[in-house]
Write an enzyme that holds these catalytic residues in place. Structure first.
Site, mmCIF file in Angstrom:
data_model
loop_
_atom_site.group_PDB
_atom_site.id
_atom_site.type_symbol
_atom_site.label_atom_id
_atom_site.label_comp_id
_atom_site.label_asym_id
_atom_site.label_seq_id
_atom_site.Cartn_x
_atom_site.Cartn_y
_atom_site.Cartn_z
ATOM 1 N N GLN A 284 1.247 -0.952 -0.036
ATOM 2 C CA GLN A 284 0.350 0.141 0.352
ATOM 3 C C GLN A 284 0.677 1.326 -0.122
ATOM 4 O OE1 GLN A 284 -2.629 0.568 3.237
ATOM 5 N NE2 GLN A 284 -4.370 1.453 2.462
ATOM 6 N N PRO B 214 7.571 0.141 8.298
ATOM 7 C CA PRO B 214 8.148 1.792 8.294
ATOM 8 C C PRO B 214 6.399 1.879 8.718
ATOM 9 C CG PRO B 214 7.643 1.303 5.851
ATOM 10 C CD PRO B 214 8.203 0.150 6.816
ATOM 11 N N GLY C 92 2.784 1.094 11.937
ATOM 12 C CA GLY C 92 2.465 0.407 13.583
ATOM 13 C C GLY C 92 2.059 -0.695 12.514
ATOM 14 N N MET D 167 -0.304 -3.184 9.105
ATOM 15 C CA MET D 167 -0.885 -3.794 7.842
ATOM 16 C C MET D 167 -1.900 -4.385 7.426
ATOM 17 S SD MET D 167 -0.696 -2.456 4.931
ATOM 18 C CE MET D 167 -1.867 -2.703 3.922
ATOM 19 N N GLU D 168 -3.233 -4.484 7.306
ATOM 20 C CA GLU D 168 -3.804 -4.762 7.187
ATOM 21 C C GLU D 168 -4.143 -6.014 5.987
ATOM 22 O OE1 GLU D 168 -4.376 -1.817 6.642
ATOM 23 O OE2 GLU D 168 -5.834 -1.058 4.887
ATOM 24 N N HIS E 58 -9.712 -3.116 9.439
ATOM 25 C CA HIS E 58 -9.619 -3.279 8.134
ATOM 26 C C HIS E 58 -10.117 -4.340 7.420
ATOM 27 C CE1 HIS E 58 -7.665 0.339 6.829
ATOM 28 N NE2 HIS E 58 -6.450 0.637 8.278
#
Ligand code: BES
Ligand code: ZN
Length: 624
Positions: free
Chosen positions: A163, A288, A290, A292-293, A321
């Site tokens: 993303q 980078p 916290g 990521m879903e 998410h």
């Protein structure tokens, strides 16, 4: 404390004045015309030809730091189709085949954000396009870590971050959130490692180093993910568990012990979890973000392992998410608030279910303070970026990753909740996810949907919905948050700041991370180094093992020139690559005339940062 990165510079201003043809009105009375969702960040033309399934075979080569792979795509074509276009970024393409037959392909000009288009001639009857390629040195999604950069220090590590538009740097794809596909993969890795993807995953290493994956639910490319390293699995419940390096595994199981309760709470609110298993992988500290879903396998920073479960709202966020984002997906990055605003709202609701109202209101209060501060600053520097509906044409979608889509989005939804009542809003949201699952949503579609299913024209106008969505700044009806717990903190803080009185030990002894964060964030301008030293003596903030607390503490201390904090600042910036912490800390150093210190630290730290963080810090510190 800022919730997330604010990565813009004065340069972004130059690009922020693009006309957005979807913004048909900004007053509160006119109805909008539903816009067609044109994604300006892809070269793909899905109305002519689009992908439906990926069969990916790959070899991960840690010596050369590259992936060699074949991406075989099933495609769907329109009657008039004569080509299919993919996005790539720094990929070397060796060969293209259409239905097994070697085909010509045309690579177009490079754009710094979008990379290059690859156009492949096809006919309306074409079924499969296969692309043999390898990744390049500038694969922005990939971070190749040496063994020393991991916790165990005995094996290297690779993880991806796709993303928003970085998937194209490791898989040639139609890299748009509106284009979904299922996938299978066969991945070969060194024998002491395990590969994991956003798919059905293995739980143990095998002898061969070859791993098979399948993702039966259709996902957009930004949710393609892979991680390769020396990690192990432990279960938390029947359908949830955690992968981590050995030394972090038990800590992680302890930290995420409430995971099953969170999943149940989420399902109770907005319907069944659609993805089978829910696992978390704890990555090395250079990750980078916290979290990521990535579907079935949330990627998480180890900086949330506080030892007391106090930072698990991040898990609630990534879990949320699984509905907002992964089921109902923003059609373009201009509609990013539909992913993140809904997710922050849902996150707070999960936290309230599991930890209670008082707890959730502390989180909401911290969110509100951060939003008000960020929005005020952004309104001066980048006013257009304070609209919920973003205008990212010609820009890096990363410029839109600010508190606005997250927290202005959250408070807009909270305002709607307060307007119609929670019960009605919950029914609406549950239907919204059920009706729109595996589909995309534009802001304009959402407006139509909410007018048809929840809000009268009058309510829509009264809450100033169009101002929230299409105008800069925060409208004057930002919901209030009343945190009883923070009211008690305020009393102690004002006694300290006005009389130097030590806060009541019986109270502070029971304070949570959030109360401490509120305390630190609320220290007035001009708090002196003597006062900071006193607080540090009482509470040991500089040496706190809680990353949120230390990062918050860096703000007043760097500003005041409190020297005792500098070694900790350096150690932190060198070991942690989470951008949400880096940006405000480097900014604080620059604002305190500590540019030399900032640059000296950055010189040491930069090799440990992922490209996403590096690009932001390069801009911030003038390393263009
Ligand atoms: N999906 C985001 C991370 C992201 C956004 C990556 C845009 C790249 C582009 C993730 O869900 C997220 O919001 N992470 C936050 C967590 C927080 C808000 C609890 C983070 O990383 O800080
Ligand atoms: Zn998010």
């Amino acid at each position: 404390m800022k919730r997330i990165l604010l990565g813009f510079t004065a340069l972004s201003l130059l690009f922020s004045c693009q006309q957005n043809n979807n913004t048909v009105t900004t007053d509160n009375t006119t109805t909008e015309k539903p816009a067609s969702a044109t994604d300006v960040h892809t070269y793909a033309n899905p109305s002519m030809a689009k992908v439906t399934h990926l069969n990916w075979s790959a070899i991960v080569d840690f010596d050369q730091k590259k992936i060699m792979a074949t991406a075989e795509w099933d495609i769907e074509t329109s009657d008039s189709a004569n080509e299919i276009v993919f996005d790539i970024f720094d990929l070397k393409i060796f060969e293209v085949r259409v239905d097994g037959v070697k085909a010509k392909f045309n690579v177009g000009d490079f754009d710094e954000h979008k990379g290059k288009p690859v156009a492949i001639p096809i006919t309306a009857g074409s079924k499969k396009v296969s692309i043999a390629y390898e990744t390049g040195k500038n694969a922005r999604a990939l971070q190749w870590l040496d063994a020393e950069q991991t916790a165990g220090k005995n094996a290297p590590f690779l993880f991806t971050q796709s993303q928003a538009i970085l998937a194209r740097s490791w898989v040639p794809c139609q890299d748009s959130p509106g284009i979904r596909f299922t996938y299978n993969a066969t991945v070969t890795v060194p024998k002491n490692m395990i590969a994991l993807m956003s798919a059905e995953n293995p739980q143990v290493k095998n002898e061969t180093g070859v791993y098979e994956f399948s993702m039966p639910q259709p996902i957009p490319s930004y949710l393609l993910a892979m991680s390769v390293g020396d990690v192990h699995f432990k279960a938390i419940s029947d359908r949830a568990g955690v992968y981590a390096e050995t030394s972090l595994l038990d800590t992680s199981v302890y930290e995420f012990a409430d995971l099953e309760d969170m999943i149940k709470a989420a399902e109770g609110l907005y319907g069944p979890y659609a993805w089978g298993r829910y696992d978390i992988i704890v990555l090395p500290p250079s990750f980078p973000f916290g979290g990521m879903e990535n579907p079935r396998l949330t990627f998480a920073t180890p900086t949330i392992l506080a030892g007391d479960r106090s930072l698990v709202s991040l898990v609630a966020h990534e879990l949320a998410h699984s509905w907002s984002g992964n089921l109902v997906t923003n059609a373009t990055w201009d509609d990013f608030w539909l992913n993140e605003g809904f997710t922050v709202y849902f996150e707070h609701r999960i936290m309230e279910e599991v930890y209670g109202h008082d707890y959730a209101e502390m989180l909401a209060s911290l969110t509100r303070d951060g939003l008000v501060e960020d929005a005020a600053r952004m309104l001066v520097e980048v006013p257009n970026d304070t609209k919920l509906k973003l205008e990212l044409q010609g820009r890096n979608p990363d410029d839109g990753v600010t508190s606005i889509p997250y927290d202005k989005g959250y408070f807009f939804l909270r305002l709607i909740e307060e307007t119609v009542g929670r019960d009605a809003f919950d029914v609406f949201l549950k239907n919204y996810f059920e009706t729109n699952k595996f589909k995309v949503m534009t802001t304009e579609d959402f407006i139509v949907y909410i007018k048809e299913n929840l809000l009268s024209e009058e309510q829509y106008t009264t809450i100033k919905a169009n101002d929230w969505i299409y105008k800069p700044g925060i409208p004057d009806n930002l919901p209030e948050v009343h945190s009883n717990k923070f009211a008690l903190v305020n009393t102690e803080l004002s006694n300290f700041t006005s009389n130097g009185t030590q806060p009541n030990v019986e109270l502070t002894g029971n304070w949570s991370t959030h109360e401490w964060l509120h305390f630190i964030n609320s220290l007035p301008e001009g708090t002196s180094t003597e006062q900071l030293m006193q607080l540090d003596g009482w509470y040991g903030f500089t040496q706190s093992g809680n990353n949120e607390i230390v990062a918050a503490w860096f703000q007043p201390t760097i500003k005041a020139g409190y020297q005792a904090v500098y070694p900790r600042v350096e150690a932190f910036l060198v070991s942690v690559g989470r951008r949400k912490f880096l940006t405000p800390t480097y900014e604080a150093l620059l604002n305190a005339d500590k540019a030399t210190m900032a640059n000296d630290i950055y010189a040491k730290a930069r090799p440990n940062y992922h490209a996403v963080s590096r690009e932001t810090m390069d801009k911030l510190l003038g390393h263009e």
